[in-house]
Design a protein around this motif. Structure first.
Motif, PDB file in Angstrom:
ATOM      1  N   GLU A 241      -0.012   2.058   2.893  1.00 17.51           N
ATOM      2  CA  GLU A 241       0.649   1.380   4.009  1.00 17.51           C
ATOM      3  C   GLU A 241       2.050   1.968   4.120  1.00 17.51           C
ATOM      4  O   GLU A 241       2.979   1.583   3.393  1.00 17.51           O
ATOM      5  CB  GLU A 241       0.719  -0.133   3.779  1.00 17.51           C
ATOM      6  N   LYS A 246      -1.064   3.286   8.372  1.00 14.79           N
ATOM      7  CA  LYS A 246      -1.181   1.882   7.981  1.00 14.79           C
ATOM      8  C   LYS A 246      -2.663   1.556   7.777  1.00 14.79           C
ATOM      9  O   LYS A 246      -3.379   1.243   8.716  1.00 14.79           O
ATOM     10  CB  LYS A 246      -0.555   0.989   9.055  1.00 14.79           C
ATOM     11  N   ASP A 247      -3.098   1.605   6.523  1.00 19.04           N
ATOM     12  CA  ASP A 247      -4.521   1.439   6.216  1.00 19.04           C
ATOM     13  C   ASP A 247      -4.815   0.146   5.462  1.00 19.04           C
ATOM     14  O   ASP A 247      -5.978  -0.123   5.142  1.00 19.04           O
ATOM     15  CB  ASP A 247      -5.005   2.630   5.376  1.00 19.04           C
ATOM     16  N   LEU A 248      -3.796  -0.644   5.168  1.00 17.14           N
ATOM     17  CA  LEU A 248      -4.007  -1.841   4.351  1.00 17.14           C
ATOM     18  C   LEU A 248      -5.018  -2.793   4.969  1.00 17.14           C
ATOM     19  O   LEU A 248      -5.952  -3.250   4.298  1.00 17.14           O
ATOM     20  CB  LEU A 248      -2.666  -2.556   4.129  1.00 17.14           C
ATOM     21  N   THR A 267       2.638   4.169  -0.566  1.00 11.62           N
ATOM     22  CA  THR A 267       3.267   4.140   0.749  1.00 11.62           C
ATOM     23  C   THR A 267       3.223   5.489   1.442  1.00 11.62           C
ATOM     24  O   THR A 267       3.334   5.558   2.665  1.00 11.62           O
ATOM     25  CB  THR A 267       4.734   3.692   0.639  1.00 11.62           C
ATOM     26  N   MET A 284       3.204  -5.060   0.910  1.00 13.35           N
ATOM     27  CA  MET A 284       1.748  -4.937   0.856  1.00 13.35           C
ATOM     28  C   MET A 284       1.135  -6.120   0.117  1.00 13.35           C
ATOM     29  O   MET A 284       0.093  -6.659   0.540  1.00 13.35           O
ATOM     30  CB  MET A 284       1.357  -3.627   0.174  1.00 13.35           C
TER      31      MET A 284
END
Length: 565
Positions: A241, A246-248, A267, A284
């Motif tokens: 993230e 932004k893959d969270l 990050t 996160m």
């Protein structure tokens, strides 16, 4: 004379007072998932006591608070914070990040081995434990002109440095699968060390071949399905993230207690403005718990699971004998760091002030030729024109095609469809190459934005509606030795100088943060609504990968995806 080991034992058994004791709080046991009421005793850089009562030379009351292990950012490019490692240390450590595993890939692509030396020298002085992965892809691709070249012979002298973990993200996954000799030489040399992965969208038998080269970690997963396949095949997934990637949220389905031993957090690229507004790994953790992730799963990923993935066997638990990297938080859900200990030292301004300085490097790296408006022309071509399609929140972009308006023998922008010009200008003084094209998704109605942060070879990238403004922005970058520039109607309305290799500021992170705030306002005045317009510009130069269909499996539709980092 009492040895260090004897002192650790004596303080751990309570025969003598511990150096520091945290009293009145609880700690989060990442083995059982319980909150345990207990004193926590420290001797030097180690925890020596839990699950008991201790006296200390220094006793700190943390009643009502919770102690968790220090957070570990498992993959990042400190250069993307736009500040030096010393300022990154001062900026991020108070948020509870006590270990950062960095790849100096960006500075290495500009000035080579000198950039890696700068990071290693800095890492020996920072309060945070910065570990370095040796950059594996310099240059990142033959499709770009980088400022340096790092074959295996130039990496090996750094291999045994105490701050080096292994080989950094191996981005050239087609080179691995097709057994490129340069790739194989690096992989073979580090086969028994940690090798970090980078294989976006890679699946099936091609993934098997990639993993067979000894690659064990991956931060490029963008779907839970992709992540699960890679976990099943032995990869440790680093949930990312950053400021752009932004893959969270997409990976939250795999953030479970069962899978947490195979997950970590990172990050990749995050700037001080986002850190100030949101936080770092603590952001996160908060976000994941808010959306239903079990605290045990996310806190494991942030510490013990991360440590194990990278062979850092001394940290990640609140337990005797482990490194005293500790974060005192208000609640597990809020994850607000109220006190941080790095190797048993309470983090204070005085601690940062005592660090030794490191001389900056790469101060004259912008060697681009001056440009004029006419250099941004795009001749009319038959049929549709290729357009790079920006996907907000991602560094993957789409390959789109449109019939664009023309004027005389030139193809022009189409503001109604949000299609503007983009150019990449070689800035290392090697060949003076200049390439023009079109991009969709910035929302600019006027002006131009330019940057010397241009992944991965860090040439100048400029996007804009006006060729005159594009020329002014690009030339201004040379005058300030690199950075970001915003131009509106023939006037520079915002800029930040990044003279260290055109990537990092010489100023404190607070100045960078505040300047980025003003710079973002200047960009918004041009019409863009992107959260991070400057980092989005920075990722546009990533080259088109022309042979994504690596095998007969048809891994990726080459006509859909234009850029893969």
């Amino acid at each position: 004379m009492t040895t260090r080991l004897e002192t650790l034992i004596d303080q751990g058994t309570g025969r003598e007072p511990a150096d520091i004791v945290l009293k009145g709080g609880q700690f989060f046991d990442l083995v059982t998932g319980e909150l345990v009421q207990s004193d926590i005793a420290m001797c030097g850089d180690r925890i020596v006591g839990t699950c008991g009562t201790y006296t200390g030379k220094t006793e700190i009351d943390i009643s009502g608070k919770i102690v968790v292990p220090g957070f570990i950012d498992t993959h990042l490019h400190i250069e993307s914070s736009l500040v030096t490692p010393h300022e990154f240390d001062r900026c991020v450590l108070p948020y509870g990040v006590t270990t950062a595993i960095c790849d100096p890939h960006e500075i290495a692509n500009v000035i080579g081995a000198e950039g890696i030396e700068f990071f290693l020298d800095s890492a020996e002085r920072t309060i945070m434990d910065i570990r370095v992965q040796l950059s594996s892809c310099v240059p990142a691709t033959h499709l770009e002109t980088a400022g340096a070249d790092l074959p295996i012979e130039k990496l090996l002298p750094f291999r045994n440095h105490p701050k080096v973990i292994g080989l950094a993200e191996f981005m050239n996954f087609p080179g691995v699968i097709h057994k490129d000799p340069i790739c194989l030489a690096k992989l073979d040399a580090f086969y028994d060390d940690h090798i970090d992965g980078h294989a976006p969208l890679l699946r099936g038998l091609d993934l098997n071949g990639y993993l067979s080269a000894g690659i064990r970690t991956e931060h490029e997963c963008t779907t839970a399905e992709e992540a699960l396949e890679k976990i099943r095949k032995g990869m440790h997934i680093l949930v990312r993230e950053g400021s752009v990637s932004k893959d969270l949220h997409a990976l939250m389905p795999i953030l479970t207690e069962r899978l947490s031993p195979y997950l970590a957090l990172c990050t990749d690229d995050r700037n001080p403005l986002d850190i100030a507004e949101q936080g770092h790994l603590d952001y996160m953790i908060r976000t994941a718990i808010k959306h239903g992730v079990e605290p045990l799963a996310i806190y494991r990923a942030a510490s013990i699971s991360a440590a194990k993935a990278f062979g850092l066997r001394d940290r990640g638990l609140v337990a005797p004998g482990w490194r005293a990297d500790l974060v005192v938080v208000d609640t597990l859900e809020n994850c607000k760091a109220e006190m941080v200990f790095s190797a048993g030292r309470k983090v204070t301004d005085e601690l940062f002030a005592a660090r030794g300085a490191v001389a900056p490097v790469g101060l004259n790296s912008v060697k681009a030729r001056p440009v004029q408006a006419m250099h941004f022309g795009v001749p009319v071509a038959e049929g549709e024109t290729p357009v790079i399609g920006v996907m907000p929140g991602k560094i993957i972009t789409e390959h789109r095609r449109y019939r664009l308006p023309t004027s005389g023998n030139q193809t022009t922008v189409d503001i109604e469809r949000d299609i503007i010009k983009v150019a990449v200008i070689e800035r290392h003084g090697k060949n003076g190459n200049h390439a023009n094209g079109f991009v969709q998704g910035f929302g600019l109605k006027k002006g131009a934005i330019a940057s010397t942060v241009g992944h991965d070879s860090h040439n100048i990238c400029v996007v804009g509606v006006s060729e005159d403004d594009m020329a002014l922005a690009a030339n201004r970058l040379g005058e300030i030795n690199g950075g970001f520039v915003v131009v509106e109607d023939g006037k520079v309305t915002g800029e930040i100088a990044l003279p260290i290799a055109g990537l990092m500021s010489l100023e404190p992170y607070e100045w960078v943060r505040d300047t980025l705030h003003d710079l973002r306002k200047a960009a918004y005045a041009l019409g863009t609504q992107l959260e991070e317009p400057f980092l989005q510009v920075a990722f546009l130069p990533l080259p088109v990968i022309p042979h994504l269909k690596i095998s007969d499996m048809g891994m990726v539709d080459v006509d859909k995806f234009a850029l893969i980092r």
